[in-house]
Design a protein around this motif. Structure first.
Motif, PDB file in Angstrom:
ATOM      1  N   TYR A   1       3.193   6.512   0.283  1.00 30.04           N
ATOM      2  CA  TYR A   1       1.892   7.148   0.550  1.00 30.04           C
ATOM      3  C   TYR A   1       1.769   8.461  -0.223  1.00 30.04           C
ATOM      4  O   TYR A   1       1.195   9.433   0.271  1.00 30.04           O
ATOM      5  CB  TYR A   1       1.678   7.333   2.068  1.00 30.04           C
TER       6      TYR A   1
ATOM      7  N   ASP B   1       3.279  -7.724   1.593  1.00 26.11           N
ATOM      8  CA  ASP B   1       2.148  -7.629   2.516  1.00 26.11           C
ATOM      9  C   ASP B   1       1.043  -6.902   1.777  1.00 26.11           C
ATOM     10  O   ASP B   1       1.234  -5.764   1.330  1.00 26.11           O
ATOM     11  CB  ASP B   1       2.570  -6.843   3.770  1.00 26.11           C
TER      12      ASP B   1
ATOM     13  N   GLY C   1       7.026  -0.714   4.721  1.00 22.48           N
ATOM     14  CA  GLY C   1       6.528   0.001   3.543  1.00 22.48           C
ATOM     15  C   GLY C   1       7.289   1.308   3.382  1.00 22.48           C
ATOM     16  O   GLY C   1       8.194   1.447   2.557  1.00 22.48           O
ATOM     17  N   ARG C   2       6.932   2.250   4.248  1.00 22.20           N
ATOM     18  CA  ARG C   2       7.508   3.597   4.185  1.00 22.20           C
ATOM     19  C   ARG C   2       9.043   3.580   4.151  1.00 22.20           C
ATOM     20  O   ARG C   2       9.658   4.289   3.353  1.00 22.20           O
ATOM     21  CB  ARG C   2       7.030   4.388   5.412  1.00 22.20           C
TER      22      ARG C   2
ATOM     23  N   GLY D   1       6.338  -0.202   9.985  1.00 22.83           N
ATOM     24  CA  GLY D   1       6.185   0.959  10.851  1.00 22.83           C
ATOM     25  C   GLY D   1       7.419   1.767  11.124  1.00 22.83           C
ATOM     26  O   GLY D   1       7.321   2.859  11.692  1.00 22.83           O
TER      27      GLY D   1
ATOM     28  N   HIS E   1       0.983  -5.209  14.060  1.00 23.47           N
ATOM     29  CA  HIS E   1       1.496  -4.026  13.343  1.00 23.47           C
ATOM     30  C   HIS E   1       1.000  -2.835  14.154  1.00 23.47           C
ATOM     31  O   HIS E   1      -0.194  -2.593  14.212  1.00 23.47           O
ATOM     32  CB  HIS E   1       0.966  -3.982  11.907  1.00 23.47           C
TER      33      HIS E   1
ATOM     34  N   LYS F   1       0.811  -1.220   0.000  1.00 24.49           N
ATOM     35  CA  LYS F   1       0.000   0.000   0.000  1.00 24.49           C
ATOM     36  C   LYS F   1       0.842   1.266   0.000  1.00 24.49           C
ATOM     37  O   LYS F   1       0.365   2.317  -0.415  1.00 24.49           O
ATOM     38  CB  LYS F   1      -0.984  -0.002   1.173  1.00 24.49           C
TER      39      LYS F   1
ATOM     40  N   SER G   1       2.655   3.411  12.104  1.00 21.97           N
ATOM     41  CA  SER G   1       3.556   3.838  11.037  1.00 21.97           C
ATOM     42  C   SER G   1       4.321   5.085  11.456  1.00 21.97           C
ATOM     43  O   SER G   1       3.904   5.789  12.381  1.00 21.97           O
ATOM     44  CB  SER G   1       2.723   4.117   9.783  1.00 21.97           C
TER      45      SER G   1
ATOM     46  N   GLU H   1       7.071  -6.314   7.646  1.00 22.45           N
ATOM     47  CA  GLU H   1       6.232  -5.746   6.591  1.00 22.45           C
ATOM     48  C   GLU H   1       6.552  -4.270   6.378  1.00 22.45           C
ATOM     49  O   GLU H   1       5.679  -3.408   6.519  1.00 22.45           O
ATOM     50  CB  GLU H   1       4.751  -5.886   6.982  1.00 22.45           C
TER      51      GLU H   1
HETATM   52  C1  LIG Z   1       0.579  -0.030   6.492  1.00 19.84           C
HETATM   53  C2  LIG Z   1       0.993  -1.350   7.001  1.00 19.84           C
HETATM   54  C3  LIG Z   1       2.341  -1.728   6.949  1.00 19.84           C
HETATM   55  C4  LIG Z   1       3.444  -0.811   6.477  1.00 19.84           C
HETATM   56  O1  LIG Z   1       3.672   0.228   7.366  1.00 19.84           O
HETATM   57  P1  LIG Z   1       4.894   1.241   7.115  1.00 19.84           P
HETATM   58  O2  LIG Z   1       4.764   2.238   8.190  1.00 19.84           O
HETATM   59  O3  LIG Z   1       4.690   1.817   5.767  1.00 19.84           O
HETATM   60  O4  LIG Z   1       6.146   0.436   7.211  1.00 19.84           O
HETATM   61  C5  LIG Z   1       2.661  -3.008   7.368  1.00 19.84           C
HETATM   62  N1  LIG Z   1       1.713  -3.866   7.813  1.00 19.84           N
HETATM   63  C6  LIG Z   1       0.412  -3.528   7.885  1.00 19.84           C
HETATM   64  C7  LIG Z   1      -0.569  -4.507   8.397  1.00 19.84           C
HETATM   65  C8  LIG Z   1       0.004  -2.264   7.493  1.00 19.84           C
HETATM   66  O5  LIG Z   1      -1.281  -1.917   7.579  1.00 19.84           O
END
Ligand SMILES: *Cc1c(COP(=O)(O)O)cnc(C)c1O
Length: 418
Positions: free
Chosen positions: A370, A79, A275-276, A239, A199, A60, A202, A273
């Motif tokens: 994002y 993820d 992302g950022r 996160g 989780h 995402k 973030s 997982e």
């Molecule tokens: C959004 C999300 C992430 C990614 O979070 P980041 O802060 O971008 O690393 C990982 N796992 C789940 C379940 C999420 O909703």
């Protein structure tokens, strides 16, 4: 080392000058660096070298097929939070056996498709979802590998909209009820508990909330072991924060040590997982200054990118650095950088000391996560193009939307579509 750097006062992404890029492809324009994505992913991999692991990039944050492709080639897992994201991963060449499926409200159709694709694990968020998954798995003659997403009631000390591990939040299963739900899951035909996950939020800049969360989960893993439920993996979510405004970010090695330390006595694969922290600093948004509107009270720079292109400033009051791509040599003034959308919340940055002329190209930094992923067509604005830079090569990885696509699928009440 950042792959965004200056040469003769001009901002470059890898080997490509961003002023020339904006002239060729127009603005607003998202620009991603392949090298920066690879560098961030490799830092995770290196820090995890001594622990059995799977890095599942959180789709995402930036779901462009090219970004997924770059990561899939490095062996990343993914993820996902929707079937749309699963289909993107598959279209980009990702391996379904390395996919974990998060999300608070998976539908039956989502479950059916993910089972059929053979994903690694469903991260289950409620008892009702578990019951539904058992039904769908039996109907499909398949077994669903599951993990329960536990809500550890830990304060991630981040923006309230992106804190997800408190008992007030909609996410996960209260830690106090997880044990009995695992017992139920283990007895359900069609369900195989293989992991546990959480989780907590973030843009987290402290290690302590992660340490607290892992301690809670490890205690539960031990209790499960005593009940004869042996798990194969622990998934600690994403996160980890990035520096948008000079914030101190935990070193990746320290973050990983805090997670792996408490796992030493356990034979558990660690899933993360992120992302950022993989893509934020791999992207910028280029925008052109259209008009300058100095007033006695405030100076506004009207630019061609808006909240529909980059929502974070409007949604969270997020701060992202805004820099000129080339120096225009004008005098420095304090500007609010605002877009064309008809909302007072439509700003990219406030009170920025910049030397601006109309026609200048600005780069909004840290826009890889994002950014485009949250873009919309609000105010009937086509979404920006996206390019991925690889050395001297520019790949156009998403064409700018045309005006016609804005109403594709719509029709008038007489049935006419234009
Ligand atoms: C959004 C999300 C992430 C990614 O979070 P980041 O802060 O971008 O690393 C990982 N796992 C789940 C379940 C999420 O909703």
């Amino acid at each position: 080392m950042s792959h965004f750097h200056r040469m003769d006062a001009t901002l470059f992404c890898e080997g490509v000058a961003l002023d020339a890029l904006a002239a060729t492809h127009g603005t607003p324009l998202y620009v991603y660096s392949r090298g920066e994505i690879e560098q961030a992913y490799s830092a995770y991999r290196a820090a995890l070298a001594h622990h059995d692991h799977l890095i599942c990039y959180a789709v995402k944050a930036n779901s462009n097929l090219a970004v997924l492709d770059v990561l899939a080639r490095l062996g990343a897992g993914f993820d996902i939070v929707s079937i749309g994201e699963l289909e993107r991963v598959l279209a980009a060449g990702g391996n379904p056996e390395k996919v974990v499926f998060s999300g608070v409200c998976k539908t039956r159709e989502d479950m059916r498709r993910a089972l059929q694709a053979g994903i690694h694990c469903f991260n289950v968020e409620s008892e009702a979802e578990l019951d539904m998954l058992a039904v769908v798995a039996e109907e499909s003659n398949l077994v669903a590998p599951i993990s329960l997403r536990v809500n550890p009631d830990v304060d991630a000390r981040t923006h309230p909209y992106i804190a997800t591990g408190l008992k007030d939040n909609k996410f996960g299963i209260a830690i106090g009820t997880a044990l009995s739900l695992y017992r139920k899951a283990a007895a359900l035909p069609g369900i195989q508990p293989i992991g546990i996950d959480c989780h907590i939020g973030s843009q987290i800049l402290n290690i302590e909330p992660f340490s607290e969360a892992v301690a809670h989960l490890v205690r539960l893993v031990d209790q499960l072991g005593e009940s004869g439920i042996e798990l194969k993996h622990i998934d600690l979510g994403g996160g980890l924060g990035v520096s948008y405004e000079g914030e101190t970010v935990p070193a990746i090695g320290d973050y990983i040590s805090a997670l792996t330390g408490p796992l030493e006595a356990h034979n558990l694969t660690l899933i993360l997982e992120p992302g950022r922290s993989i893509v934020a600093n791999a992207g910028v948004l280029l925008t052109r200054v259209e008009y300058l509107k100095p007033t006695t009270h405030k100076n506004f720079a009207l630019v061609d990118a808006a909240m529909n292109d980059l929502l974070r400033p409007a949604l969270y009051g997020a701060w992202q650095d805004i820099v000129p791509v080339t120096a225009s040599g004008n005098i420095t003034r304090c500007w609010d950088i605002v877009g064309p959308v008809c909302e007072t919340g439509d700003f990219l940055g406030k009170s920025r000391d910049l030397a601006l002329r109309s026609g200048d190209i600005l780069a909004v930094m840290g826009a890889g996560a994002y950014g485009f992923a949250m873009a919309s067509n609000y105010n009937s604005r086509p979404r920006p193009a996206e390019v991925l830079i690889d050395g001297d090569t520019t790949h156009i990885v998403r064409a700018r939307e045309s005006l016609e696509t804005l109403w594709a699928g719509e029709s008038t009440i007489s049935g006419a579509s234009l």
